[in-house]
Design a protein around this motif. Structure first.
Motif, short mmCIF file in Angstrom:
data_model
loop_
_atom_site.label_atom_id
_atom_site.label_comp_id
_atom_site.label_asym_id
_atom_site.label_seq_id
_atom_site.Cartn_x
_atom_site.Cartn_y
_atom_site.Cartn_z
N ALA A 1 20.19 38.12 28.74
CA ALA A 1 21.20 38.68 29.65
C ALA A 1 22.54 37.99 29.50
O ALA A 1 22.63 36.82 29.11
N LEU A 2 23.57 38.74 29.82
CA LEU A 2 24.93 38.25 29.97
C LEU A 2 25.39 38.58 31.38
O LEU A 2 25.36 39.74 31.79
N ILE A 3 25.78 37.56 32.13
CA ILE A 3 26.31 37.77 33.48
C ILE A 3 27.81 37.50 33.44
O ILE A 3 28.25 36.35 33.34
N ASN A 4 28.58 38.57 33.49
CA ASN A 4 30.05 38.46 33.48
C ASN A 4 30.51 38.21 34.92
O ASN A 4 30.76 39.15 35.68
N ASN A 5 30.64 36.95 35.26
CA ASN A 5 30.99 36.56 36.62
C ASN A 5 32.42 36.04 36.74
O ASN A 5 33.04 36.15 37.79
N ALA A 6 32.95 35.45 35.67
CA ALA A 6 34.30 34.87 35.73
C ALA A 6 35.33 35.94 36.08
O ALA A 6 35.31 37.05 35.54
N ALA A 7 36.22 35.61 37.01
CA ALA A 7 37.25 36.56 37.44
C ALA A 7 38.37 35.83 38.16
O ALA A 7 38.17 34.72 38.68
N LEU A 8 39.52 36.46 38.19
CA LEU A 8 40.66 35.98 38.97
C LEU A 8 40.94 36.97 40.09
O LEU A 8 41.01 38.18 39.84
N VAL A 9 41.09 36.48 41.31
CA VAL A 9 41.50 37.35 42.41
C VAL A 9 43.02 37.47 42.48
O VAL A 9 43.56 38.45 42.96
N SER B 1 20.36 43.73 20.34
CA SER B 1 19.63 44.76 19.59
C SER B 1 18.20 44.33 19.27
O SER B 1 17.34 45.15 18.97
N ARG B 2 17.94 43.01 19.36
CA ARG B 2 16.59 42.50 19.08
C ARG B 2 15.72 42.46 20.34
O ARG B 2 14.57 42.01 20.28
N ASN B 3 16.27 42.86 21.49
CA ASN B 3 15.57 42.75 22.76
C ASN B 3 15.59 44.09 23.48
O ASN B 3 16.66 44.57 23.86
N SER B 4 14.44 44.69 23.68
CA SER B 4 14.37 46.03 24.27
C SER B 4 14.62 46.05 25.77
O SER B 4 14.71 47.12 26.36
N ARG B 5 14.73 44.87 26.40
CA ARG B 5 14.96 44.86 27.86
C ARG B 5 16.18 44.01 28.23
O ARG B 5 16.25 43.46 29.33
N ALA B 6 17.14 43.92 27.35
CA ALA B 6 18.34 43.12 27.60
C ALA B 6 19.17 43.70 28.74
O ALA B 6 19.14 44.91 29.01
N VAL B 7 19.90 42.80 29.42
CA VAL B 7 20.66 43.18 30.62
C VAL B 7 22.08 42.61 30.53
O VAL B 7 22.27 41.45 30.15
N VAL B 8 23.05 43.43 30.90
CA VAL B 8 24.42 42.96 31.13
C VAL B 8 24.73 43.21 32.60
O VAL B 8 24.68 44.35 33.07
N LEU B 9 25.02 42.13 33.31
CA LEU B 9 25.31 42.21 34.74
C LEU B 9 26.79 41.92 34.95
O LEU B 9 27.25 40.80 34.71
#
Length: 267
Positions: A86-94, A131-139
């Motif tokens: 998984a990749l969790i895209n959490n970084a952000a600027l308000v 592409s090597r993981n059939s259950r990958a997640v991007v949050l």
């Protein structure tokens, strides 16, 4: 072991998600700007002996920081036989906040680079591994400002609207991966304190200008944040176990679909 990348990992939601993930046998790659805060995170993570934390210090808008993340993944895949889960895209600027037409081109660019361009770049760079993981997640961590305009938060809200759209677009084009836009709620974090300060300032601005804008509801909501525990447990479980039926959609931590992921651990 599963590898999970978390950006904006040194404090607030990002830090809490890292610690939740480390309670399972997981390799967490934590990226953030503050080296000191990442060192503190490493100290806390040392209690989880069955997991591994790798920290990367740098600004996520810098190509070199993103490349360091990808190189860490490549090394792990080569040496340990793990997979990028998984990749969790959490970084952000308000910021910038305040009247919508008061911001410079540089401020707009900086926020869009952090909140949109960097997450999209990381997703692109991670795709060969996914592409090597059939259950990958991007949050993709989003906001309530993506659902309705909030005075004073126009630039921030616009990036989150775009992030929601891109989440859905990615899900339609790459159905083998689960792309989820997740709103964790008003959580007690440094960013929430920054948002509260901005809302109070805009309220004073509206009063001084005689504008018919009521910020009291927004201020009250920001003054009553929730603990990070529940939403971050959901985020950790989504990263590891999200069902593909969730892909392409926007969810809040209170949605019925999130109930199965609200447990501290899912086996």
């Amino acid at each position: 072991m599963d590898i999970v990348i978390v950006t904006g990992a040194s404090k607030g939601i990002g830090k809490r998600v890292c610690l939740e993930l480390l309670k399972r046998p997981t390799i967490v790659i934590a990226a953030a700007r503050s080296l000191d805060l990442l060192l503190a995170l490493q100290q806390e993570a040392s209690q989880y002996e069955s997991s591994q934390l790798i920290t990367i210090s740098g600004d996520i808008t810098d190509a070199s920081t993103r490349q360091n993340i990808i190189e860490a993944v490549s090394t792990l895949l080569a040496n340990q036989g793990s997979k990028l889960q998984a990749l969790i895209n959490n970084a952000a600027l308000v910021s910038p906040t305040g009247p919508l037409l008061s911001h410079s081109d540089e401020e707009w660019l900086r926020q869009w680079q952090t909140n949109i361009q960097a997450p999209m770049s990381l997703i692109t760079q991670c795709m060969p591994f996914f592409s090597r993981n059939s259950r990958a997640v991007v949050l993709n961590v989003t906001s309530s400002t993506s659902q309705r305009p909030v005075p004073g938060f126009g630039p921030y809200g616009s990036t989150k609207v775009a992030l929601n759209y891109l989440t859905a677009a990615l899900a339609s084009e790459y159905p083998q991966i689960s792309f989820i836009a997740f709103y964790p709620g008003v959580v007690d974090t440094p960013m929430n304190k920054e948002a509260l300060d901005a809302a109070q300032k805009f309220h004073k601005h509206a009063q001084s200008e005689g504008l018919d804008i009521d910020m009291s509801g927004c201020v009250e909501m920001l003054q009553s944040p929730i603990s990070a525990d529940a939403p971050c447990a959901i985020m950790a479980n989504l990263a590891l176990y999200a069902d593909s039926s969730l892909s392409g959609k926007f969810y809040t931590y209170k949605d019925k679909e999130m109930e199965p992921y609200s447990q501290k651990f899912i086996n």
